[in-house]
Motif scaffolding. Structure first.
Motif, short mmCIF file in Angstrom:
data_model
loop_
_atom_site.label_atom_id
_atom_site.label_comp_id
_atom_site.label_asym_id
_atom_site.label_seq_id
_atom_site.Cartn_x
_atom_site.Cartn_y
_atom_site.Cartn_z
N LEU A 252 47.92 49.83 40.99
CA LEU A 252 48.31 49.29 42.06
C LEU A 252 48.41 47.56 42.44
CD1 LEU A 252 46.46 51.84 44.57
CD2 LEU A 252 48.83 51.58 43.94
N ILE A 253 47.12 47.08 41.71
CA ILE A 253 47.24 45.67 41.52
C ILE A 253 48.21 45.05 41.15
CG2 ILE A 253 45.75 43.76 40.75
CD1 ILE A 253 43.33 45.53 41.16
N LYS A 254 48.65 45.50 39.96
CA LYS A 254 49.39 45.16 39.16
C LYS A 254 50.84 45.41 39.76
CE LYS A 254 47.53 45.84 34.57
NZ LYS A 254 47.32 46.69 33.62
N GLU A 255 51.07 46.27 40.37
CA GLU A 255 52.35 46.62 41.30
C GLU A 255 52.60 45.84 42.34
OE1 GLU A 255 52.45 51.00 42.48
OE2 GLU A 255 52.63 51.57 40.40
N ALA A 256 51.41 45.43 42.74
CA ALA A 256 51.76 44.51 43.94
C ALA A 256 51.83 43.01 43.81
CB ALA A 256 50.23 44.57 44.90
N GLY A 257 52.02 42.80 42.39
CA GLY A 257 52.11 41.46 41.83
C GLY A 257 51.14 40.50 41.99
N ILE A 258 49.78 41.29 42.24
CA ILE A 258 48.68 40.18 42.36
C ILE A 258 47.98 39.44 41.18
CG2 ILE A 258 46.25 40.34 43.21
CD1 ILE A 258 47.07 42.75 45.16
N ASP A 259 47.71 38.22 41.17
CA ASP A 259 47.41 37.78 40.10
C ASP A 259 46.04 37.75 39.99
OD1 ASP A 259 46.57 35.89 37.86
OD2 ASP A 259 47.67 34.23 38.47
N PHE A 260 45.30 38.72 39.16
CA PHE A 260 43.90 39.28 39.01
C PHE A 260 43.22 38.10 38.74
CE2 PHE A 260 40.33 41.20 37.49
CZ PHE A 260 39.83 42.01 38.55
N ASP A 261 43.57 37.20 37.48
CA ASP A 261 42.78 36.18 37.03
C ASP A 261 42.37 34.93 38.01
OD1 ASP A 261 42.54 37.16 34.75
OD2 ASP A 261 44.09 36.45 33.66
N SER A 262 43.62 35.03 39.05
CA SER A 262 43.42 33.62 39.86
C SER A 262 42.76 34.08 41.37
CB SER A 262 44.72 33.05 40.08
OG SER A 262 45.50 33.82 40.87
N LEU A 263 42.30 35.27 41.29
CA LEU A 263 41.72 35.80 42.60
C LEU A 263 40.26 35.12 42.75
CD1 LEU A 263 42.44 39.53 42.69
CD2 LEU A 263 43.36 37.89 44.33
N PRO A 264 39.93 34.59 43.86
CA PRO A 264 38.51 34.20 44.21
C PRO A 264 37.51 35.07 43.99
CG PRO A 264 39.51 34.46 46.21
CD PRO A 264 40.63 34.90 45.39
N GLU A 265 36.10 34.64 43.94
CA GLU A 265 35.15 35.86 44.05
C GLU A 265 34.85 36.01 45.63
OE1 GLU A 265 33.55 37.27 41.23
OE2 GLU A 265 34.89 36.28 39.97
N GLU A 266 35.06 37.41 46.01
CA GLU A 266 34.53 37.72 47.26
C GLU A 266 33.56 38.61 47.30
OE1 GLU A 266 38.15 38.89 49.46
OE2 GLU A 266 39.17 36.84 48.95
N ALA A 267 33.07 38.90 48.25
CA ALA A 267 31.76 39.85 48.69
C ALA A 267 32.32 41.17 49.45
CB ALA A 267 30.71 39.33 49.18
N ALA A 268 31.64 42.16 49.27
CA ALA A 268 32.04 43.34 50.08
C ALA A 268 31.75 42.89 51.40
CB ALA A 268 31.33 44.55 49.65
N ASP A 269 32.18 43.57 52.55
CA ASP A 269 31.99 43.69 54.01
C ASP A 269 30.64 43.90 54.21
OD1 ASP A 269 34.54 42.74 55.33
OD2 ASP A 269 35.41 44.62 54.42
#
Length: 387
Positions: A252-269
Motif C-alpha cells: 500500500l505504501i508503494k502504491e501510494a508513491g510514499i518515499d519511505f526512506d525520506s519519512l520523518p520519525e513519528e510516534a503513535a497517537d
C-alpha cells in the motif's frame, strides 16, 4: 466478512508445481496431494498460519487480501479509520524497502500510516499489556484453586495454555477440544484492541461504533481468520474490520508513491499508546511467557521481580522449560515452584497436550506459538529467498 471468506484465507493456485514442499511445513496436515500432483488445502484442517505460503519455492500459495476493503474505508468520508500495529511488524517492514533484517521501522511506519490517510494510528503494545494482565491474573486464580485457597473453586484447571496465537487456538479446537478448559480465556492483543476500539474509544472521541473501521497490521495471516470469529463483537459490531500483513502494508505504501526512506520519525497517537514495553518481546517465542510470569510473580508475591534467568526458555528449540520459584504472600510466603513450558511450532505440542489429558503433566503454564520462532516468522512477514 463472511465465514466462507474466513475459512479460505490461504489458497494454492492452480499453477502448483507439485513439489510437495508445502506438506513438509504444514503443522496440521491440511495440504493434500502427492509429489507430481496438484496440491490443495483442506480448509477444515487449515490453521491459516501461512507457513506454506512463505515457504513455497514457486510463490504460488497466496492469502486472501483485505487491502481493497481498507482502501475503500480510507476513501469513505463517513468512516473514521483507525489502525493498530503489532510489535513484530516494525522490525520486518523495513525489509520490504531494502533495509537490513531487524531494522526498527517504527517511526517511519507510523508516519507512512498517517500518509495513507488513517485518522488515528495506534500501537498494539497497550492491549498486549491488557492481555498479559488478564493471562497473569487468570494463572493466579488457577494456582490458588490448585493449592486449595478458598474462593477460587470455579477457576480453571492447570496447566494454563496461552491464547494469543489464533492458529494454535484453532489447532486445539479442531484436534483436542477436551484441552480447551486449559486454554486462557484472554483475547489476543489484536482482539483486545478491537474491543477497546469499538467500546471505550467511541465514548472518548464521541463517535458511533458503527462509523469506526478498525484495521490491524499484523505479521500473521491467521489474524485474518481471528478477526472474523463470530464472538469478536464486543460492541455489537465486528471489533476488527480488516487485517493487513506486513507485506500488504508495504505494498500500500508503494502504491501510494510514499518515499519511505525520506519519512520523518513519528510516534503513535497518545490514546492507548502508552505501554510497559513487555509487549515488545511478544513477537519472539518465550516472550509472552516471560511477560505473564513477571505479572504473576508480582501479584502473587507482592514484590517486584527485579531479575530472572529466562535463558532456558529463550531460543529456537521446539520445546523448552524452566522453573520459577514464587513466594505466595496469601499463603504466608510459602514458595511455589512454577514450572513452565514454551512450544514454538504447533506440530510439537501434541505430546504435551496428551500428557495433560492423561494427568501426567506437572506444568503450570504453557506458551504455544504456531510459527517457528514466534510471530517474527509469521505467515504475513516479508518473504526472503536468500535466507
Amino acid at each position: 466478512m463472511s465465514s466462507l471468506y474466513a475459512e479460505k484465507i490461504i489458497q494454492i493456485s492452480d499453477r502448483c508445481r507439485s513439489c510437495d514442499h508445502c506438506t513438509s511445513v504444514c503443522p496440521s496436515g491440511a495440504i493434500a496431494g502427492k509429489l507430481g500432483e496438484q496440491h490443495y488445502i483442506d480448509h477444515n484442517k487449515c490453521l491459516n498460519c501461512g507457513q506454506c505460503l512463505i515457504n513455497c519455492p514457486a510463490e504460488i500459495i497466496k492469502d486472501l487480501s483485505m487491502a481493497e476493503e481498507v482502501k475503500a474505508a480510507l476513501a469513505n468520508p463517513k468512516k473514521f479509520v483507525i489502525v493498530q500495529t503489532a510489535p513484530s511488524v516494525r522490525v520486518a517492514l523495513g525489509e520490504e524497502f531494502g533495509k537490513a533484517p531487524g531494522y526498527n521501522a517504527k517511526g517511519k511506519m507510523f508516519a507512512s500510516l498517517r500518509k495513507l490517510g488513517f485518522d488515528k494510528v495506534y500501537d498494539t503494545e497497550f492491549t498486549a499489556d491488557l492481555t498479559i494482565m488478564e493471562e497473569g491474573s487468570e494463572l493466579i486464580n488457577r494456582v490458588f484453586k490448585a493449592v486449595g485457597q478458598p474462593g477460587y473453586e470455579t477457576s480453571g484447571p492447570l496447566p494454563q495454555f496461552t491464547s494469543c496465537c489464533p492458529a494454535w487456538v484453532k489447532y486445539a479446537e479442531d484436534n483436542y477440544p477436551k484441552i480447551l478448559p486449559h486454554v486462557s480465556s484472554a483475547k489476543s492483543p489484536q482482539q483486545m484492541f478491537g474491543a477497546v476500539a469499538k467500546t471505550y474509544l467511541p465514548q472518548k472521541l464521541n463517535i458511533e461504533p458503527a462509523d469506526i473501521f478498525c484495521v490491524s497490521v499484523m505479521p500473521c495471516t491467521a489474524k485474518k481468520y481471528e478477526c472474523s470469529r463470530p464472538e469478536m463483537i464486543s460492541s455489537g459490531y465486528q471489533d476488527v474490520n480488516a487485517v493487513l500483513t506486513t507485506r500488504e502494508l508495504a505494498q500500500l505504501i508503494k502504491e501510494a508513491g510514499i518515499d519511505f526512506d525520506s519519512l520523518p520519525e513519528e510516534a503513535a497517537d497518545s490514546f492507548v499508546g502508552q505501554s510497559t514495553g513487555a509487549a515488545t518481546i511478544f513477537g519472539a517465542t518465550g516472550g509472552v511467557m516471560e511477560a505473564a510470569l513477571r505479572t504473576a510473580y508480582e501479584l502473587l508475591s507482592g514484590q517486584s521481580l527485579e531479575q530472572i534467568d529466562f535463558k532456558a526458555v529463550r531460543g529456537l528449540s521446539p520445546v523448552r522449560e524452566a522453573t520459577v520459584s514464587i513466594p505466595i504472600k496469601a499463603l504466608g510466603g510459602a514458595v511455589l515452584p512454577v514450572k513452565v513450558a514454551i512450544v514454538t511450532g504447533t506440530k510439537h505440542v501434541a505430546s504435551l497436550i496428551e500428557d495433560v489429558l492423561a494427568g501426567r503433566s506437572n506444568y503450570h503454564f504453557i506458551e504455544v506459538m504456531n510459527c517457528p520462532g514466534g510471530c517474527i516468522n509469521g505467515g504475513g512477514q516479508p518473504i526472503r529467498r536468500d535466507a
